[in-house]
Design a protein around this motif. Structure first.
Motif, PDB file in Angstrom:
ATOM      1  N   UNK A  91      11.058  22.763  11.855  1.00  0.00           N
ATOM      2  CA  UNK A  91      12.347  22.137  11.563  1.00  0.00           C
ATOM      3  C   UNK A  91      13.054  22.886  10.439  1.00  0.00           C
ATOM      4  N   UNK A  92      14.339  23.173  10.642  1.00  0.00           N
ATOM      5  CA  UNK A  92      15.214  23.708   9.603  1.00  0.00           C
ATOM      6  C   UNK A  92      16.148  22.581   9.212  1.00  0.00           C
ATOM      7  N   UNK A  93      16.123  22.188   7.942  1.00  0.00           N
ATOM      8  CA  UNK A  93      16.918  21.060   7.463  1.00  0.00           C
ATOM      9  C   UNK A  93      17.802  21.515   6.315  1.00  0.00           C
ATOM     10  N   UNK A  94      19.110  21.266   6.422  1.00  0.00           N
ATOM     11  CA  UNK A  94      20.066  21.590   5.361  1.00  0.00           C
ATOM     12  C   UNK A  94      20.396  20.298   4.631  1.00  0.00           C
ATOM     13  N   UNK A  95      20.140  20.263   3.328  1.00  0.00           N
ATOM     14  CA  UNK A  95      20.396  19.080   2.509  1.00  0.00           C
ATOM     15  C   UNK A  95      21.528  19.363   1.529  1.00  0.00           C
ATOM     16  N   UNK A  96      22.350  18.355   1.247  1.00  0.00           N
ATOM     17  CA  UNK A  96      23.464  18.485   0.310  1.00  0.00           C
ATOM     18  C   UNK A  96      23.105  18.043  -1.106  1.00  0.00           C
TER      19      UNK A  96
ATOM     20  N   UNK B  40      31.154  20.408   1.190  1.00  0.00           N
ATOM     21  CA  UNK B  40      31.319  19.395   2.234  1.00  0.00           C
ATOM     22  C   UNK B  40      32.695  19.514   2.897  1.00  0.00           C
ATOM     23  N   UNK B  41      32.711  19.366   4.218  1.00  0.00           N
ATOM     24  CA  UNK B  41      33.944  19.473   4.985  1.00  0.00           C
ATOM     25  C   UNK B  41      34.172  20.854   5.568  1.00  0.00           C
ATOM     26  N   UNK B  42      33.401  21.858   5.113  1.00  0.00           N
ATOM     27  CA  UNK B  42      33.508  23.204   5.656  1.00  0.00           C
ATOM     28  C   UNK B  42      32.334  23.468   6.593  1.00  0.00           C
ATOM     29  N   UNK B  43      32.553  24.313   7.592  1.00  0.00           N
ATOM     30  CA  UNK B  43      31.498  24.645   8.551  1.00  0.00           C
ATOM     31  C   UNK B  43      30.502  25.625   7.953  1.00  0.00           C
ATOM     32  N   UNK B  44      29.218  25.397   8.204  1.00  0.00           N
ATOM     33  CA  UNK B  44      28.165  26.346   7.867  1.00  0.00           C
ATOM     34  C   UNK B  44      27.770  27.072   9.150  1.00  0.00           C
ATOM     35  N   UNK B  45      27.635  28.382   9.073  1.00  0.00           N
ATOM     36  CA  UNK B  45      27.166  29.171  10.203  1.00  0.00           C
ATOM     37  C   UNK B  45      25.652  29.310  10.070  1.00  0.00           C
ATOM     38  N   UNK B  46      24.922  28.738  11.009  1.00  0.00           N
ATOM     39  CA  UNK B  46      23.464  28.795  11.001  1.00  0.00           C
ATOM     40  C   UNK B  46      23.020  29.657  12.171  1.00  0.00           C
ATOM     41  N   UNK B  47      22.280  30.722  11.875  1.00  0.00           N
ATOM     42  CA  UNK B  47      21.761  31.615  12.904  1.00  0.00           C
ATOM     43  C   UNK B  47      20.234  31.565  12.868  1.00  0.00           C
TER      44      UNK B  47
ATOM     45  N   UNK C  91      19.316  32.537   9.082  1.00  0.00           N
ATOM     46  CA  UNK C  91      20.409  33.073   8.276  1.00  0.00           C
ATOM     47  C   UNK C  91      21.497  32.011   8.230  1.00  0.00           C
ATOM     48  N   UNK C  92      21.970  31.698   7.021  1.00  0.00           N
ATOM     49  CA  UNK C  92      23.004  30.682   6.836  1.00  0.00           C
ATOM     50  C   UNK C  92      24.174  31.331   6.112  1.00  0.00           C
ATOM     51  N   UNK C  93      25.343  31.259   6.757  1.00  0.00           N
ATOM     52  CA  UNK C  93      26.563  31.856   6.200  1.00  0.00           C
ATOM     53  C   UNK C  93      26.353  33.316   5.809  1.00  0.00           C
TER      54      UNK C  93
ATOM     55  N   UNK D  48      19.628  11.894   9.704  1.00  0.00           N
ATOM     56  CA  UNK D  48      20.378  10.688   9.352  1.00  0.00           C
ATOM     57  C   UNK D  48      21.851  11.054   9.304  1.00  0.00           C
ATOM     58  N   UNK D  49      22.691  10.102   9.461  1.00  0.00           N
ATOM     59  CA  UNK D  49      24.123  10.374   9.420  1.00  0.00           C
ATOM     60  C   UNK D  49      24.599  11.066  10.677  1.00  0.00           C
ATOM     61  N   UNK D  50      25.761  11.680  10.585  1.00  0.00           N
ATOM     62  CA  UNK D  50      26.362  12.359  11.725  1.00  0.00           C
ATOM     63  C   UNK D  50      26.421  13.853  11.448  1.00  0.00           C
ATOM     64  N   UNK D  51      26.034  14.644  12.427  1.00  0.00           N
ATOM     65  CA  UNK D  51      26.123  16.088  12.337  1.00  0.00           C
ATOM     66  C   UNK D  51      26.997  16.573  13.473  1.00  0.00           C
ATOM     67  N   UNK D  52      27.918  17.480  13.177  1.00  0.00           N
ATOM     68  CA  UNK D  52      28.797  18.043  14.187  1.00  0.00           C
ATOM     69  C   UNK D  52      28.401  19.486  14.448  1.00  0.00           C
ATOM     70  N   UNK D  53      28.501  19.900  15.703  1.00  0.00           N
ATOM     71  CA  UNK D  53      28.196  21.260  16.095  1.00  0.00           C
ATOM     72  C   UNK D  53      29.407  21.836  16.814  1.00  0.00           C
ATOM     73  N   UNK D  54      29.623  23.128  16.670  1.00  0.00           N
ATOM     74  CA  UNK D  54      30.664  23.801  17.432  1.00  0.00           C
ATOM     75  C   UNK D  54      30.223  25.241  17.669  1.00  0.00           C
TER      76      UNK D  54
END
Length: 142
Positions: free
Chosen positions: A15-20, A65-72, A83-85, A118-124
C-alpha cells in the motif's frame, strides 16, 4: 491509496498512502508480503534495509490541499518505485511472500487497486503502460 494485490498469497498487498497531517508518504504491507527498502543509484535499485513491513517517508513533495498530486508507480519484476510530483518518494525491492510453511517465495506480478482509506479521494487521467525498466531520467535517491 494505491494497493498492489498479490495473487496466490491470500489477502496480501503493498500500500502507498499519502497523508496530509502530518505530511508523509507511507509504504506498508498487509498480509504475507515482505519487501526491502531500496535506493536508486545510476538507474538501479540498491537495498538499504531488509525485511520491512512499513516505511515512513517525508511528504515534503506533496502539493497543497486542492491541488492535484501526480503519483507514478513503476513496477518491474520484484521491484516497485513510487514517484510523486516528479520526485522519487520511495522504492522497494525483492517483493516476496511468506508461505504457510514459513518459506519465502518471490512475487513478480499482481493487480493494482486505487481507493481511499477514509474520506473522499478523486482520480483523473489514470493510465497503465507497459515498461521494460526504470525511466532514464530517474535521479539517484538521497
Amino acid at each position: 491509496t494505491a494497493t498492489t494485490d498479490v495473487p496466490d498469497a491470500g489477502a496480501s498487498g503493498l500500500v502507498l498512502q499519502l497523508d496530509r497531517s502530518p505530511p508523509r508518504v507511507r509504504l506498508w504491507q498487509w498480509g504475507t508480503l515482505r519487501f526491502d527498502d531500496a535506493a536508486i543509484r545510476k538507474g538501479q535499485l540498491e537495498v538499504r534495509q531488509k525485511g520491512l513491513k512499513e516505511l515512513i517517508l517525508p511528504g515534503t513533495f506533496l502539493k497543497e490541499p486542492g491541488q492535484w498530486n501526480l503519483v507514478e508507480v513503476f513496477s518491474v519484476g520484484r521491484q516497485v518505485v513510487y514517484r510523486i510530483n516528479g520526485q522519487v518518494a520511495g522504492a522497494v525491492a525483492n517483493l516476496r511472500q511468506t508461505n504457510a510453511d514459513g518459506q519465502e517465495s518471490p512475487v513478480e506480478r499482481g493487480g493494482i487497486d486505487l481507493g481511499a482509506g477514509t474520506g473522499t479521494t478523486f482520480f483523473r487521467l489514470i493510465a497503465l503502460r507497459p515498461i521494460l525498466g526504470l525511466p532514464p531520467d530517474f535521479p539517484d535517491s538521497p
